[in-house]
Design an enzyme around this catalytic site. Structure first.
Site, PDB file in Angstrom:
ATOM      1  N   HIS A   1       4.364  -1.439 -64.586  1.00 49.64           N
ATOM      2  CA  HIS A   1       3.539  -0.841 -65.641  1.00 49.64           C
ATOM      3  C   HIS A   1       2.961  -1.937 -66.543  1.00 49.64           C
ATOM      4  O   HIS A   1       1.791  -1.902 -66.921  1.00 49.64           O
ATOM      5  CB  HIS A   1       4.371   0.097 -66.529  1.00 49.64           C
ATOM      6  CG  HIS A   1       4.820   1.368 -65.871  1.00 49.64           C
ATOM      7  ND1 HIS A   1       6.149   1.715 -65.744  1.00 49.64           N
ATOM      8  CD2 HIS A   1       4.119   2.397 -65.328  1.00 49.64           C
ATOM      9  CE1 HIS A   1       6.243   2.900 -65.148  1.00 49.64           C
ATOM     10  NE2 HIS A   1       5.032   3.334 -64.882  1.00 49.64           N
TER      11      HIS A   1
ATOM     12  N   LYS B   1       8.834  16.118 -62.253  1.00 48.22           N
ATOM     13  CA  LYS B   1      10.018  15.255 -62.236  1.00 48.22           C
ATOM     14  C   LYS B   1      10.913  15.564 -63.430  1.00 48.22           C
ATOM     15  O   LYS B   1      10.421  15.839 -64.520  1.00 48.22           O
ATOM     16  CB  LYS B   1       9.598  13.783 -62.366  1.00 48.22           C
ATOM     17  CG  LYS B   1       8.737  13.253 -61.241  1.00 48.22           C
ATOM     18  CD  LYS B   1       8.491  11.755 -61.468  1.00 48.22           C
ATOM     19  CE  LYS B   1       7.152  11.302 -60.926  1.00 48.22           C
ATOM     20  NZ  LYS B   1       6.700  10.020 -61.440  1.00 48.22           N
TER      21      LYS B   1
ATOM     22  N   ARG C   1      -0.705   1.528 -56.218  1.00 51.68           N
ATOM     23  CA  ARG C   1       0.211   0.680 -55.461  1.00 51.68           C
ATOM     24  C   ARG C   1      -0.180   0.737 -54.000  1.00 51.68           C
ATOM     25  O   ARG C   1      -1.065   0.045 -53.554  1.00 51.68           O
ATOM     26  CB  ARG C   1       1.660   1.138 -55.679  1.00 51.68           C
ATOM     27  CG  ARG C   1       2.154   0.816 -57.069  1.00 51.68           C
ATOM     28  CD  ARG C   1       3.368   1.598 -57.442  1.00 51.68           C
ATOM     29  NE  ARG C   1       3.034   2.997 -57.616  1.00 51.68           N
ATOM     30  CZ  ARG C   1       3.729   3.844 -58.350  1.00 51.68           C
ATOM     31  NH1 ARG C   1       4.824   3.453 -58.952  1.00 51.68           N
ATOM     32  NH2 ARG C   1       3.357   5.086 -58.475  1.00 51.68           N
TER      33      ARG C   1
ATOM     34  N   SER D   1       9.295   3.833 -60.943  1.00 51.02           N
ATOM     35  CA  SER D   1      10.399   4.159 -61.849  1.00 51.02           C
ATOM     36  C   SER D   1      11.510   4.847 -61.049  1.00 51.02           C
ATOM     37  O   SER D   1      12.694   4.644 -61.318  1.00 51.02           O
ATOM     38  CB  SER D   1       9.911   5.081 -62.963  1.00 51.02           C
ATOM     39  OG  SER D   1       8.947   4.420 -63.740  1.00 51.02           O
TER      40      SER D   1
END
Ligand code: ADP
Length: 163
Positions: A18, A42, A91, A129
């Site tokens: 990040h 989540k 990513r 994460s």
């Protein structure tokens, strides 16, 4: 005044990936507002307050970055701050479909706002994460992948057996 961009995410917790994206976006925009939002898909390990604290602590020396929680639509949050740019990190190819869908939906909701995608350094291109939480909970070494204070807070969480 300058140009403000919004960098939204869950940041559960903030990682060096990040921060890599944040530093890249500071080369393009004058002010970055990090928006810490909920993620309906989540369950967060850290509370909203903890996530805000971890992000604020990570950017405390950068005067052109501010941090705020938001609820509801991202485009409303962007409008509220007069921002016309949303930053997202890309990513692997696996991020693409979801990000593409979100960017086009946000454009439909507000055609004045553009989403800008930035790629992190290769060393962070596999970092999420979620993987930090899994590896951390199993006792793996994640000390080089998150800021020091985040590492300490993660260790503390897993020690309590809360993870
Ligand atoms: P995650 O996807 O890791 O759960 P967030 O929801 O907090 O994280 O993501 C916020 C934004 O940061 C997203 O655009 C995400 O693609 C990006 N991001 C997260 N980790 C990285 C990384 N290692 N490299 C590049 N971008 C990243």
């Amino acid at each position: 005044m300058g140009v403000t961009a919004i960098y939204p995410g869950t940041f559960d917790p903030i990682t060096n990936g990040h921060i890599d994206i944040l530093l890249r976006s500071l080369r393009l925009f004058d002010h970055i507002k990090i928006g810490i939002g909920p993620n309906p898909k989540k369950t967060a390990l850290f509370s909203l307050e903890e996530r805000i604290y971890m992000v604020r602590e990570s950017v405390r020396d950068i005067s052109t970055v501010s941090v705020e929680a938001f609820d509801g639509l991202l485009v409303d949050f962007a409008r509220k701050h007069g921002a016309k740019v949303i930053i997202r990190g890309l990513r692997a190819v696996s991020d693409f479909e979801y990000e593409f869908q979100m960017a086009l939906m946000n454009r439909k909701l507000d055609s004045d706002i553009e989403t800008v995608f930035l790629m992190p350094s290769e060393e962070y291109s596999y970092l999420t994460s979620s993987i930090i939480k899994v590896v951390g909970s199993l006792g793996g070494d994640i000390s080089t992948l998150v800021p020091k204070h985040v590492y300490i807070m993660l260790k503390d969480k897993f020690k309590d057996g809360k993870g």
